[in-house]
Design an enzyme around this catalytic site. Structure first.
Site, PDB file in Angstrom:
ATOM      1  N   LYS A 183     103.270 -26.543 -19.222  1.00  0.00           N
ATOM      2  CA  LYS A 183     102.902 -25.756 -18.031  1.00  0.00           C
ATOM      3  C   LYS A 183     103.053 -26.590 -16.762  1.00  0.00           C
ATOM      4  CE  LYS A 183      98.665 -24.959 -19.483  1.00  0.00           C
ATOM      5  NZ  LYS A 183      98.680 -25.732 -20.751  1.00  0.00           N
ATOM      6  N   ARG A 195      91.988 -18.433 -18.331  1.00  0.00           N
ATOM      7  CA  ARG A 195      91.862 -19.026 -19.655  1.00  0.00           C
ATOM      8  C   ARG A 195      90.880 -18.277 -20.527  1.00  0.00           C
ATOM      9  NH1 ARG A 195      93.498 -24.546 -18.339  1.00  0.00           N
ATOM     10  NH2 ARG A 195      93.557 -25.788 -20.211  1.00  0.00           N
ATOM     11  N   ARG A 237     102.102 -38.671 -23.039  1.00  0.00           N
ATOM     12  CA  ARG A 237     102.136 -38.251 -21.628  1.00  0.00           C
ATOM     13  C   ARG A 237     101.486 -39.273 -20.699  1.00  0.00           C
ATOM     14  NH1 ARG A 237      99.496 -32.723 -20.177  1.00  0.00           N
ATOM     15  NH2 ARG A 237      97.772 -33.598 -21.333  1.00  0.00           N
ATOM     16  N   ARG A 242      95.543 -39.434 -19.050  1.00  0.00           N
ATOM     17  CA  ARG A 242      94.345 -38.596 -18.935  1.00  0.00           C
ATOM     18  C   ARG A 242      93.290 -38.959 -19.968  1.00  0.00           C
ATOM     19  NH1 ARG A 242      96.473 -32.522 -18.287  1.00  0.00           N
ATOM     20  NH2 ARG A 242      94.645 -32.124 -19.578  1.00  0.00           N
ATOM     21  N   ARG A 281      90.629 -29.010 -27.539  1.00  0.00           N
ATOM     22  CA  ARG A 281      91.307 -28.208 -26.508  1.00  0.00           C
ATOM     23  C   ARG A 281      92.200 -27.139 -27.147  1.00  0.00           C
ATOM     24  NH1 ARG A 281      93.951 -32.984 -23.520  1.00  0.00           N
ATOM     25  NH2 ARG A 281      95.283 -31.368 -22.619  1.00  0.00           N
TER      26      ARG A 281
HETATM   27  P1  AP5 Z   1     102.713 -30.897 -19.635  1.00  0.00           P
HETATM   28  O1  AP5 Z   1     103.690 -30.212 -18.754  1.00  0.00           O
HETATM   29  O2  AP5 Z   1     101.846 -31.938 -19.048  1.00  0.00           O
HETATM   30  O3  AP5 Z   1     101.852 -29.808 -20.449  1.00  0.00           O
HETATM   31  P2  AP5 Z   1     100.698 -28.833 -19.971  1.00  0.00           P
HETATM   32  O4  AP5 Z   1     100.972 -27.499 -20.583  1.00  0.00           O
HETATM   33  O5  AP5 Z   1     100.522 -28.904 -18.499  1.00  0.00           O
HETATM   34  O6  AP5 Z   1      99.492 -29.485 -20.766  1.00  0.00           O
HETATM   35  P3  AP5 Z   1      98.008 -29.822 -20.296  1.00  0.00           P
HETATM   36  O7  AP5 Z   1      97.497 -30.819 -21.296  1.00  0.00           O
HETATM   37  O8  AP5 Z   1      97.956 -30.197 -18.866  1.00  0.00           O
HETATM   38  O9  AP5 Z   1      97.319 -28.454 -20.526  1.00  0.00           O
HETATM   39  P4  AP5 Z   1      95.819 -28.142 -20.625  1.00  0.00           P
HETATM   40  O10 AP5 Z   1      95.832 -26.693 -20.525  1.00  0.00           O
HETATM   41  O11 AP5 Z   1      95.165 -28.707 -21.834  1.00  0.00           O
HETATM   42  O12 AP5 Z   1      95.164 -28.995 -19.432  1.00  0.00           O
HETATM   43  P5  AP5 Z   1      94.628 -28.605 -17.997  1.00  0.00           P
HETATM   44  O13 AP5 Z   1      94.873 -29.741 -17.111  1.00  0.00           O
HETATM   45  O14 AP5 Z   1      95.090 -27.268 -17.605  1.00  0.00           O
HETATM   46  O15 AP5 Z   1     103.549 -31.536 -20.866  1.00  0.00           O
HETATM   47  C1  AP5 Z   1     102.923 -32.407 -21.795  1.00  0.00           C
HETATM   48  C2  AP5 Z   1     103.839 -33.612 -22.085  1.00  0.00           C
HETATM   49  O16 AP5 Z   1     104.968 -33.178 -22.814  1.00  0.00           O
HETATM   50  C3  AP5 Z   1     104.390 -34.308 -20.821  1.00  0.00           C
HETATM   51  O17 AP5 Z   1     104.421 -35.697 -21.060  1.00  0.00           O
HETATM   52  C4  AP5 Z   1     105.815 -33.733 -20.655  1.00  0.00           C
HETATM   53  O18 AP5 Z   1     106.702 -34.692 -20.082  1.00  0.00           O
HETATM   54  C5  AP5 Z   1     106.184 -33.410 -22.099  1.00  0.00           C
HETATM   55  N1  AP5 Z   1     106.962 -32.169 -22.223  1.00  0.00           N
HETATM   56  C6  AP5 Z   1     106.839 -31.017 -21.478  1.00  0.00           C
HETATM   57  N2  AP5 Z   1     107.722 -30.081 -21.906  1.00  0.00           N
HETATM   58  C7  AP5 Z   1     108.400 -30.656 -22.944  1.00  0.00           C
HETATM   59  C8  AP5 Z   1     109.468 -30.188 -23.795  1.00  0.00           C
HETATM   60  N3  AP5 Z   1     109.982 -28.948 -23.645  1.00  0.00           N
HETATM   61  N4  AP5 Z   1     109.915 -31.031 -24.748  1.00  0.00           N
HETATM   62  C9  AP5 Z   1     109.396 -32.289 -24.907  1.00  0.00           C
HETATM   63  N5  AP5 Z   1     108.408 -32.793 -24.102  1.00  0.00           N
HETATM   64  C10 AP5 Z   1     107.916 -31.972 -23.154  1.00  0.00           C
HETATM   65  O19 AP5 Z   1      93.054 -28.484 -18.271  1.00  0.00           O
HETATM   66  C11 AP5 Z   1      92.274 -29.625 -18.563  1.00  0.00           C
HETATM   67  C12 AP5 Z   1      90.821 -29.232 -18.745  1.00  0.00           C
HETATM   68  O20 AP5 Z   1      90.311 -28.673 -17.514  1.00  0.00           O
HETATM   69  C13 AP5 Z   1      90.526 -28.151 -19.784  1.00  0.00           C
HETATM   70  O21 AP5 Z   1      90.420 -28.710 -21.082  1.00  0.00           O
HETATM   71  C14 AP5 Z   1      89.202 -27.582 -19.269  1.00  0.00           C
HETATM   72  O22 AP5 Z   1      88.120 -28.426 -19.575  1.00  0.00           O
HETATM   73  C15 AP5 Z   1      89.399 -27.610 -17.770  1.00  0.00           C
HETATM   74  N6  AP5 Z   1      89.966 -26.347 -17.218  1.00  0.00           N
HETATM   75  C16 AP5 Z   1      91.147 -26.212 -16.550  1.00  0.00           C
HETATM   76  N7  AP5 Z   1      91.362 -24.935 -16.209  1.00  0.00           N
HETATM   77  C17 AP5 Z   1      90.293 -24.235 -16.667  1.00  0.00           C
HETATM   78  C18 AP5 Z   1      89.935 -22.858 -16.638  1.00  0.00           C
HETATM   79  N8  AP5 Z   1      90.718 -21.937 -16.059  1.00  0.00           N
HETATM   80  N9  AP5 Z   1      88.767 -22.502 -17.220  1.00  0.00           N
HETATM   81  C19 AP5 Z   1      87.967 -23.404 -17.809  1.00  0.00           C
HETATM   82  N10 AP5 Z   1      88.235 -24.723 -17.862  1.00  0.00           N
HETATM   83  C20 AP5 Z   1      89.398 -25.139 -17.301  1.00  0.00           C
HETATM   84 MG    MG Z   2      98.985 -29.562 -17.245  1.00  0.00          MG
END
Ligand code: AP5
Ligand code: MG
Ligand code: ZN
Length: 214
Positions: free
Chosen positions: A13, A88, A127, A161, A172
């Site tokens: 994402k 979410r 990552r 992270r 997660r």
């Molecule tokens: P990356 O692009 O970083 O993946 P991502 O989908 O952004 O993964 P996240 O871990 O950021 O998602 P998340 O939903 O767990 O975390 P968030 O920050 O939203 O890609 C991952 C890696 O793979 C990178 O190194 C990239 O280079 C590589 N990659 C990408 N595409 C690839 C491909 N096609 N092939 C190979 N490699 C690839 O949330 C964190 C925390 O915040 C949550 O756990 C929660 O506690 C809180 N939070 C956030 N939003 C909310 C909400 N709306 N409600 C409640 N709590 C929330």
């Molecule tokens: Mg992300």
């Protein structure tokens, strides 16, 4: 144009929303990034979110809805927005529907990045990101052009992270399947859900997304 990117942790994402932001001049609203900034600044929201995030659980709907309500204004998003990480839960999706209706806006595309759970763990384990500008990298899948130097800003400082430890990733992922995947039928019924094979290479996923929104 307004877009939601839906998918499990590590689906890509953040990677793909950076591309959409730069290519279509959209405002990227990544709730995880916003929360990490709040934690770093020690704000009231940051204090509430810190332990919840470290445990891989979800921050309360009230906090998240409040953050997005302020963020989606026209002045903040003159060309539209990409939501990365929101909604979410069904409560967040319902609140978003209400806010959009009030403001006379709509979501053009909900793009689901579909990736096998097994692949996600390897992605998250490798990552890291630039400490200065936030650009995202991966030990195997996306290395900077020059080793240990950020492509975007030339910085040599990187960070990993805190919630990317294996146990937290498992939690997660569990939260995604329990709380977030149930939104897919909601958007399917609304007619704007598009599913992309997120197992493909980064560039191929970008191409597929371009084919949808371009
Ligand atoms: P990356 O692009 O970083 O993946 P991502 O989908 O952004 O993964 P996240 O871990 O950021 O998602 P998340 O939903 O767990 O975390 P968030 O920050 O939203 O890609 C991952 C890696 O793979 C990178 O190194 C990239 O280079 C590589 N990659 C990408 N595409 C690839 C491909 N096609 N092939 C190979 N490699 C690839 O949330 C964190 C925390 O915040 C949550 O756990 C929660 O506690 C809180 N939070 C956030 N939003 C909310 C909400 N709306 N409600 C409640 N709590 C929330
Ligand atoms: Mg992300
Ligand atoms: Zn950088």
């Amino acid at each position: 144009m307004n877009i939601i990117l839906l998918g499990p942790p590590g689906a890509g994402k953040g990677t793909q929303s950076d591309y959409l932001r730069d290519t279509y001049k959209l405002t990227k609203l990544a709730t995880g990034d916003m929360l990490r900034a709040a934690v770093a600044s020690g704000s009231e929201i940051g204090l509430k979110a810190k332990a919840v995030m470290a445990a891989g659980a979800l921050v309360s709907d009230d906090i998240m809805i409040g953050i997005i309500r302020d963020a989606i204004s026209d002045s903040n998003c003159p060309n539209g927005f990409i939501l990365d990480g929101f909604p979410r839960t069904t409560a967040q999706a319902a609140a978003l529907d209400g806010m959009l209706e009030e403001e006379g806006k709509k979501i053009d595309y909900v793009i689901e990045l579909k990736v096998d759970d097994a692949a996600l763990v390897a992605r998250i384990a490798g990552r890291y990101s630039c400490k200065k500008c936030g650009a995202g990298y991966h030990d195997t899948f996306r290395k900077p052009a020059v080793a240990d130097r950020c492509d975007a800003c030339d910085s040599t400082e990187f960070t990993r992270r805190e919630d990317d430890k294996a146990e937290t990733v498992a939690k997660r992922l569990e939260q995604y399947h329990a709380m977030t995947a149930p939104l897919l039928p909601h958007y399917k019924a609304a007619g704007n859900l598009r599913t992309v094979d997120g197992m493909a290479d980064i560039a191929e996923v970008t191409l597929a997304i371009n084919g949808i929104v371009g």
